[in-house]
Write an enzyme that holds these catalytic residues in place. Structure first.
Site, mmCIF file in Angstrom:
data_model
loop_
_atom_site.group_PDB
_atom_site.id
_atom_site.type_symbol
_atom_site.label_atom_id
_atom_site.label_comp_id
_atom_site.label_asym_id
_atom_site.label_seq_id
_atom_site.Cartn_x
_atom_site.Cartn_y
_atom_site.Cartn_z
ATOM 1 N N LYS A 149 0.902 -1.184 0.186
ATOM 2 C CA LYS A 149 0.068 0.048 0.011
ATOM 3 C C LYS A 149 1.060 0.892 -0.041
ATOM 4 C CE LYS A 149 -3.801 1.792 2.759
ATOM 5 N NZ LYS A 149 -4.585 1.689 4.053
ATOM 6 N N SER A 177 -9.479 1.090 3.103
ATOM 7 C CA SER A 177 -8.644 1.872 2.308
ATOM 8 C C SER A 177 -7.314 1.239 1.724
ATOM 9 C CB SER A 177 -7.752 3.049 3.463
ATOM 10 O OG SER A 177 -7.215 2.366 4.114
ATOM 11 N N SER A 207 -9.915 -1.532 7.174
ATOM 12 C CA SER A 207 -9.042 -1.104 5.884
ATOM 13 C C SER A 207 -8.349 -2.207 5.068
ATOM 14 C CB SER A 207 -8.076 0.058 6.122
ATOM 15 O OG SER A 207 -8.776 1.256 6.189
#
Lengths: 386, 386
Positions: free
Chosen positions: B127, B211, B235
């Site tokens: 990420k 996310s 997330s």
């Protein structure tokens, strides 16, 4: 006049008087002017000897059958009563309950020929955040008198027990008093509207510190050797330093905080930690080792499941025994010290004290690094401002 | 025109084009209309086979010498490039760096006849909060383009490496891309002003979640089997659920968050956690076991020093092997479920899904208790209101 029409001052005075009334007539001081020999008025030579032992000595003397739990409990209750009369260091007194408990422990010992746990018969004092069944938790708030946390419904109040209270009882401890703290906590002195102020037994012109101030004052006067407090920014460490005893603030979530009264529940940013105060260093090891042996994480999911790491202590002790010194040069620790954050620095005597610690740690064979304020928690902030 | 006079839209478009330009011409799709057979345009049969393996298969195939790190890396780079062209799921592409790294790993393997670590040659996607040397960390902020965290001084930028990045490299992983996230994080979809929106590869009318949404979309398209994300309130779990893969959000402070970009440094009340996404369950065990084997607490004091507890897993596996089932009735777990907090309850399909989990857990021999909202973290609050 109905109770709820009385003023806060009257309610506080009544509570103060009710607590003092729990001190038996024979244990009342004839004078309470500050004096270092008060205990000689009340205690006999045996009781002075008992209350002069440290925690590990108390535990091993009872384990060896040289003293009963009732003898030890009675002596500490007396001495705690004296300390309170001089120093206002107690919020709650429950000597009757303590002696009853000690009798049960003695009966257990007589029957099984062994202690029921590592703290069998050891008196433990508690800061007035920890709930004990049938006893108030006021934390110095007048509004909480006669209850735990202000909950006054007869079916709900006085029925709560903090997890660590349960653990201490399971380990064989005797609970006999709860100690003073500043109203609303998070304060380096010990004042509230119920007991007034707890002063420093070494010099009553000075503070006993806070927020676990009652613990510090009680232990300095010999009324306890082992106490449980709490700490965010120094609340066990300040009273320990001010009163000449020892303390440990474990890492947050090492010891259970479940069902413990506090001022700001949910404030997890700077977490309060259950900590211990003791008149000797090995007593701190005993209590931490004992509490962690109960595996508190099985009852409180917030506790990190790390047992007391005997190996680390044993490694150190065996080296120290082998070498005849406390030097640990074969496995030195690396410690950091922050002398200043770049904005403020301590007063010179504090810096000198820290230098003594650094010198002692180096002398023992460890490494000490000077930290700058850009290390660890501040590094992200500095990313933004540099 | 000077760079700092350009509009944010132009800067974002340039960054978007620069990222896409890192996809070699031969790997460009002829059409990007949604279609489940894109990969057949670019990948040969070997590459399809390689990218269809799960993480543990990849690791063991390389360890057995059946595939080289370069073969595996090239296949996953190609498939990630395809995924990005369909789904905007990448913020950063560094395939050159990845192949260079894979060559070094192959040389190591040739010389030592063994892998350099448990993740030798395994491609890992990150990420875009994790810093990799020489690569941007924009987190979707136009203001951070060309830098890490907006730090643009040439001597400071691109020199940072997150601790977990270092650990992954030490374990033998190959890093090749960073995946998309919503601007400012803490959002269940994945949109920002640089890459636009990442959609759900199963149905582009739907979101890929967030996310860590780019990770979910990339893995659903076979461009990665192992990714690193972060999670506060779902997330890693939301993108895993939306994209049909697996995830784990470890307890906060189990894995290092040191030198990881985030939106609100110092917000420790609801702590963000580094978590993992994987196309199979055993891949999650491999990554957690591998990361913890590096003892991250020795480098990050915020990490709790608990190793991967092999014994718990081994106990379970040996029982399952012995019984021929996954039943664990000799050492059942006790789990709690909160169906409602008394104020709101989930939509019926969600409640039905939870009931399926409860049934499966019970079927495996565990206990499930219905929690009420007065349990644990809410108990103190309720003390005050009841």
């Amino acid at each position: 006049m109905r109770l709820n029409q009385r003023s806060w001052g009257e309610l506080a005075a009544d509570k103060r008087a009710a607590t003092l009334a729990k001190v038996p007539e024979a244990w009342r001081l004839r004078t309470t002017q500050h004096h270092s020999t008060f205990h000689l008025q009340i205690l006999d030579q045996d009781e002075i000897a008992i209350t002069s032992q440290n925690t590990t000595q108390t535990a091993s003397t009872i384990e060896a059958g040289h003293l009963t739990a009732v003898q030890v409990t009675t002596a500490f209750c007396k001495r705690a009563a004296i300390a309170h009369q001089i120093n206002n260091c107690l919020h709650e007194i429950f000597f009757d309950q303590a002696v009853e408990r000690a009798k049960q422990l003695d009966a257990y010992f007589a029957q099984h020929k062994k202690p029921c746990g590592p703290l069998h018969g050891v008196p433990v004092s508690l800061k007035d955040q920890f709930h004990v069944k049938d006893i108030d938790t006021t934390m110095g708030y007048v509004g909480w008198i006669g209850s735990n946390l202000g909950i006054k419904h007869p079916e709900q109040s006085h029925s709560v027990e903090s997890q660590i209270t349960t653990e201490l009882l399971g380990l064989g401890a005797v609970l006999y008093c709860k100690t003073s703290l500043p109203q609303t906590l998070l304060f380096g002195e010990t004042k509230n509207n119920i007991i007034g102020e707890t002063l420093n037994p070494h010099n009553q012109n000075l503070s006993c510190g806070g927020s676990s101030g009652g613990e510090g004052a009680l232990q300095a006067l010999g009324g306890s050797t082992l106490g449980v407090g709490t700490d965010i920014g120094g609340s066990v460490r300040i009273p320990a330093a001010f009163n000449g005893i020892f303390s440990i603030k474990p890492t947050p979530e090492r010891v259970s905080y479940r069902e413990v009264a506090n001022t700001n529940p949910g404030q997890n940013t700077y977490r309060s930690t259950v900590g211990f105060l003791n008149t000797s260093l090995d007593g701190l090891e005993l209590i931490l080792r004992s509490i962690l042996s109960t595996e508190p994480w099985l009852r409180d999911p917030a506790v990190v499941p790390i047992p007391f790491r005997n190996q680390i202590v044993d490694d150190f002790l065996s080296r120290a025994e082998r070498d005849g010194t406390a030097k640990t040069t074969d496995k030195p620790l690396k410690l950091g010290i922050l002398w200043t954050d770049g904005q403020v620095r301590p007063h010179p005597p504090v810096t000198r004290g820290l230098q003594m610690v650094v010198d002692a740690v180096k002398e023992a064979g460890h490494k000490v690094l000077r930290l700058s304020c850009s290390v660890y928690s501040l590094d992200v902030a500095l990313h933004y401002i540099r």
